[in-house]
Scaffold this active site. Structure first.
Site, PDB file in Angstrom:
ATOM      1  CG  HIS A   1      -1.654   1.233   1.480  1.00 28.82           C
ATOM      2  ND1 HIS A   1      -2.974   1.412   1.185  1.00 28.82           N
ATOM      3  CD2 HIS A   1      -1.220   2.401   2.011  1.00 28.82           C
ATOM      4  CE1 HIS A   1      -3.339   2.643   1.518  1.00 28.82           C
ATOM      5  NE2 HIS A   1      -2.285   3.270   2.021  1.00 28.82           N
ATOM      6  CD  GLU A   2       2.362   3.524   3.853  1.00 33.12           C
ATOM      7  OE1 GLU A   2       2.761   4.610   3.389  1.00 33.12           O
ATOM      8  OE2 GLU A   2       1.325   3.418   4.529  1.00 33.12           O
TER       9      GLU A   2
ATOM     10  CG  HIS B   1       0.483   6.304  -0.599  1.00 33.29           C
ATOM     11  ND1 HIS B   1      -0.689   6.863  -1.020  1.00 33.29           N
ATOM     12  CD2 HIS B   1       0.197   5.750   0.608  1.00 33.29           C
ATOM     13  CE1 HIS B   1      -1.639   6.654  -0.123  1.00 33.29           C
ATOM     14  NE2 HIS B   1      -1.127   5.966   0.871  1.00 33.29           N
TER      15      HIS B   1
ATOM     16  CD  GLU C   1      -4.420   6.610   2.463  1.00 36.60           C
ATOM     17  OE1 GLU C   1      -4.055   5.432   2.696  1.00 36.60           O
ATOM     18  OE2 GLU C   1      -3.616   7.535   2.320  1.00 36.60           O
TER      19      GLU C   1
HETATM   20 ZN   LIG Z   1      -1.972   5.218   2.722  1.00 41.23          ZN
END
Ligand SMILES: [Zn+2]
Length: 427
Positions: free
Chosen positions: A335-336, A339, A367
């Protein structure tokens, strides 16, 4: 007649009252609006006493109740601390606290017999006194928050000694940066002539870039211990994942967040080809010292204040099996890294100039996109369970007032994220 004379005159200007009036009105409007939102959210904490049916699968009623009480305490705390700081700010403005402090700084410099740099020195003394004042008035609130609220809900890991040392260190480090930077800035304003604001803006831009660059390597380690993640399966898998999306990973660190609190987190930082990943030890099930206590005797509990609260300690230890499995850690990192891959970091910097509300809306979109990215990496199932675990470990409350959440939450509510993941968890 420089800007210093006009700065002095500003305090006596007839328009002064009108400016103060506008500042006060604006500040109280924002304050009342946010208090109104907080009260709406507080009503949710108060009235939602049972796990909503759609959450039945992912949250047991014990965790739900714990989280509810934690959020209620936090909301009471921020009500009182918010009221205090609003009133404090108003009184400072009404009773001329700022010009008073300015005069005190002037008198101090006069006694000390400063030469041609007099005004800059006066500004620095002013700045030092102002930050000291704000640190001292904030201290009781921060003490209460850490040692009463966080402690009560089992998050606090700090001793009073650690806390005070940390606060003093923070103050000194801040001054070491703030004072030289602002004296340079004031000097630039003084000699900048008609275009002083452009030079001042450029200077602030450069300083903030430098600070961002050196923060993780030189400032953060003054406060917390960063150790390289030991060679092993987790490190290998992180490197493989980074490579698969061309993330220029150079180092993976574990930060000893457990010295402060049992809240968990993960992030990356660094410029261009030199990216590093930081994992909180509290995020890693295998690594968390908080879990080791379970295996050892309760006597090994790292509490230094010697209080015999054994009942509470036992309860704490019992619930302390926390953190995520390796696959889940990888999913969180997926997930990170989403980004990064989707350019959110750069986009965030660019739009940080825009209103914070727009930022909140956008960051929630991000998100979802980062979740979808992790899903594409085949991590949907693990991210799903990681989100639930993290929400549990951090006692996040899964229900929120829509208006409050839209205004404040940079992350979408858990349930919405889970639903988005659920749609194709199978693939
Ligand atoms: Zn996030």
């Amino acid at each position: 007649m420089g800007m210093w004379a006009s700065l002095d005159a500003m305090w006596e200007m007839p328009a002064e009252k009108r400016i103060f009036g506008a500042v006060l009105l604006f500040s109280w409007t924002v304050y009342l609006w946010e208090t109104f939102l907080a009260q709406r959210q507080r009503r949710i904490y108060k009235t939602t006493t049972h796990v909503p049916p759609e959450l039945g699968q992912i949250m047991d009623s014990e965790t739900f109740e714990k989280s509810r009480l934690y959020q209620l305490d936090k909301s009471t705390f921020s009500f009182w601390s918010g009221l205090y700081s609003e009133i404090e700010g108003t009184l400072i403005l009404l009773f001329g606290g700022i010009p008073y402090l300015w005069r005190v700084s002037g008198r101090f410099c006069g006694h000390a017999g400063f030469g041609p740099e007099y005004e800059i020195t006066q500004s620095l003394v002013f700045l030092l006194l102002a930050t000291l004042f704000s640190a001292l008035t904030g201290l009781p609130w921060s003490l209460y928050n850490t040692f009463v609220i966080e402690e009560k809900h089992g998050f606090n890991q700090q001793t009073l000694g650690f806390f005070m040392k940390d606060a003093v260190k923070k103050f000194i480090v801040t001054q070491c940066i703030l004072l030289p930077v602002s004296s340079l800035l004031l000097y630039i304003i003084k000699i900048g002539g008609d275009y002083f604001f452009i030079y001042a803006w450029l200077f602030t831009l450069v300083v903030s870039l430098v600070l961002v660059t050196i923060y993780a390597d030189y400032i953060a380690p003054l406060f917390d211990k960063f150790t390289p993640l030991p060679e092993g399966k987790l490190k290998q898998e992180i490197e493989v994942m980074a490579k698969s999306i061309d993330f220029p990973l150079t180092k993976v660190y574990v930060v000893e967040g457990s010295k402060r609190s049992s809240h968990s987190n993960a992030y990356f930082y660094g410029f261009f080809k030199n990216k590093r990943i930081v994992l909180f030890d509290t995020l890693l099930e295998e690594y968390s010292v908080l879990n080791k206590d379970i295996l050892e005797e309760p006597g090994m509990e790292p509490r230094k204040d010697g209080e015999g609260d054994s009942e509470e300690i036992k309860a704490k230890v019992k619930n302390k099996k926390q953190g995520c499995k390796n696959e889940e850690v990888l999913a969180v990192l997926g997930h990170e890294l989403g980004h990064w891959k989707l350019g959110h970091t750069v986009k965030n910097i660019i739009i940080s100039q825009v209103l914070s509300f727009c930022l909140t809306v956008l960051s929630r979109r991000f998100e979802f996109q980062a979740d979808a990215f992790a899903k594409k990496l085949g991590k949907a199932k693990d991210l799903y369970s990681a989100l639930i675990k993290l929400n549990k470990d951090n006692l996040g409350f899964p229900v929120s007032d829509w208006l409050f959440s839209m205004w404040h939450y940079s992350h979408p509510p858990l349930l919405e994220r889970l639903q988005a993941l659920e749609n194709s968890k199978q693939d």
